[in-house]
Design a protein around this motif. Structure first.
Motif, PDB file in Angstrom:
ATOM      1  N   TYR A   4      40.547  31.157  25.131  1.00  0.00           N
ATOM      2  CA  TYR A   4      40.796  32.549  25.491  1.00  0.00           C
ATOM      3  C   TYR A   4      42.174  32.666  26.118  1.00  0.00           C
ATOM      4  CZ  TYR A   4      40.526  37.056  27.846  1.00  0.00           C
ATOM      5  OH  TYR A   4      40.796  38.334  28.276  1.00  0.00           O
ATOM      6  N   GLU A   5      43.021  33.477  25.501  1.00  0.00           N
ATOM      7  CA  GLU A   5      44.370  33.716  26.012  1.00  0.00           C
ATOM      8  C   GLU A   5      44.344  34.985  26.854  1.00  0.00           C
ATOM      9  OE1 GLU A   5      48.277  33.000  26.827  1.00  0.00           O
ATOM     10  OE2 GLU A   5      46.982  31.714  25.597  1.00  0.00           O
ATOM     11  N   ILE A   6      44.652  34.846  28.140  1.00  0.00           N
ATOM     12  CA  ILE A   6      44.614  36.003  29.037  1.00  0.00           C
ATOM     13  C   ILE A   6      45.759  36.951  28.694  1.00  0.00           C
ATOM     14  CG2 ILE A   6      44.812  36.745  31.444  1.00  0.00           C
ATOM     15  CD1 ILE A   6      43.477  34.149  32.252  1.00  0.00           C
ATOM     16  N   PRO A   7      45.447  38.233  28.406  1.00  0.00           N
ATOM     17  CA  PRO A   7      46.499  39.197  28.051  1.00  0.00           C
ATOM     18  C   PRO A   7      47.499  39.404  29.188  1.00  0.00           C
ATOM     19  CG  PRO A   7      44.306  40.052  27.554  1.00  0.00           C
ATOM     20  CD  PRO A   7      44.110  38.828  28.375  1.00  0.00           C
ATOM     21  N   GLU A   8      48.697  39.813  28.823  1.00  0.00           N
ATOM     22  CA  GLU A   8      49.771  39.994  29.810  1.00  0.00           C
ATOM     23  C   GLU A   8      49.364  40.967  30.908  1.00  0.00           C
ATOM     24  OE1 GLU A   8      53.057  38.807  31.556  1.00  0.00           O
ATOM     25  OE2 GLU A   8      52.447  38.060  29.583  1.00  0.00           O
ATOM     26  N   ILE A   9      48.641  42.036  30.553  1.00  0.00           N
ATOM     27  CA  ILE A   9      48.237  43.039  31.533  1.00  0.00           C
ATOM     28  C   ILE A   9      47.316  42.461  32.602  1.00  0.00           C
ATOM     29  CG2 ILE A   9      46.261  43.813  30.175  1.00  0.00           C
ATOM     30  CD1 ILE A   9      46.716  46.633  31.171  1.00  0.00           C
ATOM     31  N   LEU A  10      46.682  41.319  32.288  1.00  0.00           N
ATOM     32  CA  LEU A  10      45.723  40.721  33.213  1.00  0.00           C
ATOM     33  C   LEU A  10      46.213  39.420  33.852  1.00  0.00           C
ATOM     34  CD1 LEU A  10      42.514  41.238  31.040  1.00  0.00           C
ATOM     35  CD2 LEU A  10      43.184  42.578  33.036  1.00  0.00           C
ATOM     36  N   LYS A  11      47.465  39.050  33.581  1.00  0.00           N
ATOM     37  CA  LYS A  11      47.985  37.756  34.047  1.00  0.00           C
ATOM     38  C   LYS A  11      47.890  37.593  35.564  1.00  0.00           C
ATOM     39  CE  LYS A  11      49.488  35.345  30.465  1.00  0.00           C
ATOM     40  NZ  LYS A  11      48.990  33.991  30.171  1.00  0.00           N
ATOM     41  N   LYS A  12      48.111  38.651  36.293  1.00  0.00           N
ATOM     42  CA  LYS A  12      48.083  38.520  37.752  1.00  0.00           C
ATOM     43  C   LYS A  12      46.677  38.244  38.272  1.00  0.00           C
ATOM     44  CE  LYS A  12      47.812  43.495  38.721  1.00  0.00           C
ATOM     45  NZ  LYS A  12      48.505  44.625  39.398  1.00  0.00           N
ATOM     46  N   HIS A  13      45.673  38.475  37.408  1.00  0.00           N
ATOM     47  CA  HIS A  13      44.293  38.204  37.790  1.00  0.00           C
ATOM     48  C   HIS A  13      43.770  36.909  37.159  1.00  0.00           C
ATOM     49  CE1 HIS A  13      44.089  42.220  39.516  1.00  0.00           C
ATOM     50  NE2 HIS A  13      44.511  42.723  38.361  1.00  0.00           N
ATOM     51  N   GLU A  14      44.686  36.097  36.675  1.00  0.00           N
ATOM     52  CA  GLU A  14      44.295  34.874  35.971  1.00  0.00           C
ATOM     53  C   GLU A  14      43.354  33.980  36.780  1.00  0.00           C
ATOM     54  OE1 GLU A  14      46.413  31.140  33.608  1.00  0.00           O
ATOM     55  OE2 GLU A  14      47.543  32.948  34.086  1.00  0.00           O
ATOM     56  N   PRO A  15      43.595  33.750  38.060  1.00  0.00           N
ATOM     57  CA  PRO A  15      42.707  32.849  38.822  1.00  0.00           C
ATOM     58  C   PRO A  15      41.251  33.317  38.842  1.00  0.00           C
ATOM     59  CG  PRO A  15      44.754  33.171  40.004  1.00  0.00           C
ATOM     60  CD  PRO A  15      44.765  34.145  38.866  1.00  0.00           C
ATOM     61  N   ILE A  16      41.028  34.615  39.073  1.00  0.00           N
ATOM     62  CA  ILE A  16      39.653  35.099  39.169  1.00  0.00           C
ATOM     63  C   ILE A  16      38.978  35.121  37.799  1.00  0.00           C
ATOM     64  CG2 ILE A  16      40.256  37.564  38.988  1.00  0.00           C
ATOM     65  CD1 ILE A  16      37.996  38.176  40.923  1.00  0.00           C
ATOM     66  N   ILE A  17      39.766  35.375  36.751  1.00  0.00           N
ATOM     67  CA  ILE A  17      39.192  35.371  35.396  1.00  0.00           C
ATOM     68  C   ILE A  17      38.836  33.947  34.977  1.00  0.00           C
ATOM     69  CG2 ILE A  17      39.637  35.856  32.962  1.00  0.00           C
ATOM     70  CD1 ILE A  17      41.475  38.153  33.904  1.00  0.00           C
ATOM     71  N   LYS A  18      39.761  33.017  35.210  1.00  0.00           N
ATOM     72  CA  LYS A  18      39.514  31.625  34.820  1.00  0.00           C
ATOM     73  C   LYS A  18      38.338  31.019  35.571  1.00  0.00           C
ATOM     74  CE  LYS A  18      43.747  29.860  32.799  1.00  0.00           C
ATOM     75  NZ  LYS A  18      44.746  28.774  32.824  1.00  0.00           N
ATOM     76  N   LYS A  19      38.097  31.521  36.760  1.00  0.00           N
ATOM     77  CA  LYS A  19      36.982  30.997  37.559  1.00  0.00           C
ATOM     78  C   LYS A  19      35.642  31.260  36.874  1.00  0.00           C
ATOM     79  CE  LYS A  19      35.350  30.916  42.350  1.00  0.00           C
ATOM     80  NZ  LYS A  19      35.501  31.504  43.710  1.00  0.00           N
ATOM     81  N   LEU A 163      40.166  44.996  39.849  1.00  0.00           N
ATOM     82  CA  LEU A 163      41.073  45.410  38.786  1.00  0.00           C
ATOM     83  C   LEU A 163      41.255  46.926  38.785  1.00  0.00           C
ATOM     84  CD1 LEU A 163      40.033  42.545  37.886  1.00  0.00           C
ATOM     85  CD2 LEU A 163      40.179  43.376  35.526  1.00  0.00           C
ATOM     86  N   SER A 164      42.404  47.364  38.270  1.00  0.00           N
ATOM     87  CA  SER A 164      42.602  48.795  38.076  1.00  0.00           C
ATOM     88  C   SER A 164      41.701  49.265  36.943  1.00  0.00           C
ATOM     89  CB  SER A 164      44.057  49.095  37.733  1.00  0.00           C
ATOM     90  OG  SER A 164      44.368  48.597  36.433  1.00  0.00           O
ATOM     91  N   GLU A 165      41.590  50.566  36.750  1.00  0.00           N
ATOM     92  CA  GLU A 165      40.720  51.089  35.685  1.00  0.00           C
ATOM     93  C   GLU A 165      41.178  50.599  34.312  1.00  0.00           C
ATOM     94  OE1 GLU A 165      39.206  55.391  33.891  1.00  0.00           O
ATOM     95  OE2 GLU A 165      40.139  55.293  35.880  1.00  0.00           O
ATOM     96  N   ALA A 166      42.495  50.618  34.067  1.00  0.00           N
ATOM     97  CA  ALA A 166      43.026  50.165  32.772  1.00  0.00           C
ATOM     98  C   ALA A 166      42.783  48.671  32.575  1.00  0.00           C
ATOM     99  CB  ALA A 166      44.508  50.488  32.667  1.00  0.00           C
ATOM    100  N   GLU A 167      42.984  47.898  33.645  1.00  0.00           N
ATOM    101  CA  GLU A 167      42.761  46.448  33.558  1.00  0.00           C
ATOM    102  C   GLU A 167      41.286  46.146  33.301  1.00  0.00           C
ATOM    103  OE1 GLU A 167      46.305  45.067  36.695  1.00  0.00           O
ATOM    104  OE2 GLU A 167      44.250  45.446  37.382  1.00  0.00           O
ATOM    105  N   TYR A 168      40.427  46.872  33.996  1.00  0.00           N
ATOM    106  CA  TYR A 168      38.985  46.645  33.836  1.00  0.00           C
ATOM    107  C   TYR A 168      38.542  46.963  32.409  1.00  0.00           C
ATOM    108  CZ  TYR A 168      33.980  46.834  34.873  1.00  0.00           C
ATOM    109  OH  TYR A 168      32.629  46.617  34.876  1.00  0.00           O
ATOM    110  N   GLU A 169      39.055  48.039  31.852  1.00  0.00           N
ATOM    111  CA  GLU A 169      38.705  48.411  30.478  1.00  0.00           C
ATOM    112  C   GLU A 169      39.202  47.366  29.487  1.00  0.00           C
ATOM    113  OE1 GLU A 169      40.025  52.330  29.567  1.00  0.00           O
ATOM    114  OE2 GLU A 169      38.653  53.300  30.997  1.00  0.00           O
ATOM    115  N   LYS A 170      40.417  46.858  29.714  1.00  0.00           N
ATOM    116  CA  LYS A 170      40.960  45.840  28.818  1.00  0.00           C
ATOM    117  C   LYS A 170      40.120  44.576  28.867  1.00  0.00           C
ATOM    118  CE  LYS A 170      43.676  43.348  26.249  1.00  0.00           C
ATOM    119  NZ  LYS A 170      43.522  43.419  24.768  1.00  0.00           N
TER     120      LYS A 170
END
Length: 246
Positions: A4-19, A163-170
């Motif tokens: 899974y490649e984390i999209p650019e819009i979500l990169k700043k949340h990479e640690p919590i997503i990867k967890k 996450l912001s609303e846009a980030e959460y939807e993505k």
């Protein structure tokens, strides 16, 4: 392996997503003959004697949905390294939704067809009419790295306030976890009635498939999950089952 490649819009949340990452073994089906001990959808389970075939509460032969040869799987440390898992549900027009299910673990098995049943002893027109697929087949697996499924209540608890609303939807769109699999996260068509969380393991998800005609109700799927501590103790009486459709 599918990553899974984390999209650019979500990169700043990479640690919590990867967890939340888990490995799954995605299932692909082919309409092929199978040996008694192979991973399969429907057909004849590994059986030495017709008396070993399980019956439901009404005394009817249960529907044999699938068999997993654990040696075929990768990167799922919670599961035993060898053996067979067989999945049965009650033989009714609701695919056993409101009845006890049976997940049978066979630790030791032999690969000698002369000693084993080659045809499901109860497979007839009525039995086949209650199955949620039109063709039996062989299972093939591919390892996948996946983030948490957006259909889980736990997904909302984990990400909604981070996450912001846009980030959460993505992320929700990216984490649409359909397809058949062992391990990883389930996809619930309607609601997470099982309350799947970090302490649960996905034993099997069967989703819509054209090759073997899998369909639970109207565009639905099924999920078998088990608490990880029960899995460690090989206590498959703790398996929970649900199927949902549109």
């Amino acid at each position: 392996m599918i990553t899974y490649e984390i999209p650019e819009i979500l990169k700043k949340h990479e640690p919590i997503i990867k967890k939340t990452f888990r490995y799954s073994n995605e299932i692909h089906f082919k309409r092929e003959e199978t040996k008694p001990w192979e991973s399969k959808l429907g057909g004849c389970p590994y059986l030495k004697n017709i008396k070993d075939y399980p019956m439901d509460e009404a005394g009817e032969p249960m529907l044999f949905l699938a068999q997993i040869n654990l040696a075929d799987l990768e990167k799922l440390d919670e599961l035993p390294e060898r053996g067979l898992l067989q999945f049965y549900v009650a033989n009714d027009d609701m695919f056993g939704l409101d009845s006890p299910v049976l997940v049978r673990y066979i630790e030791d098995y032999e690969e000698n067809e002369e000693h084993l049943l080659k045809k499901n002893p109860y497979e007839n027109e009525e039995y086949e009419g209650n199955l949620p697929f039109s063709h039996s087949g062989k299972m093939y697996f591919k390892t996948r790295e996946m983030p948490m499924s957006s259909s889980l209540d736990l997904f909302r608890e984990t990400f909604k306030n981070e996450l912001s609303e846009a980030e959460y939807e993505k992320l929700s769109d990216d984490c649409y976890s359909s397809n058949s699999r062992v391990g990883g996260y389930p996809y619930f068509v309607q609601n997470d009635y099982l309350g799947f969380d970090d302490d649960d393991f996905l034993l099997l998800q069967l989703d819509i498939d054209d090759e073997c005609g899998i369909m639970f109700g109207d565009a639905g799927n099924c999920v078998f999950s088990i608490p990880k501590d029960a899995l460690r103790n090989r206590d498959f009486s703790q398996v929970v089952y649900d199927w949902q459709c549109c």
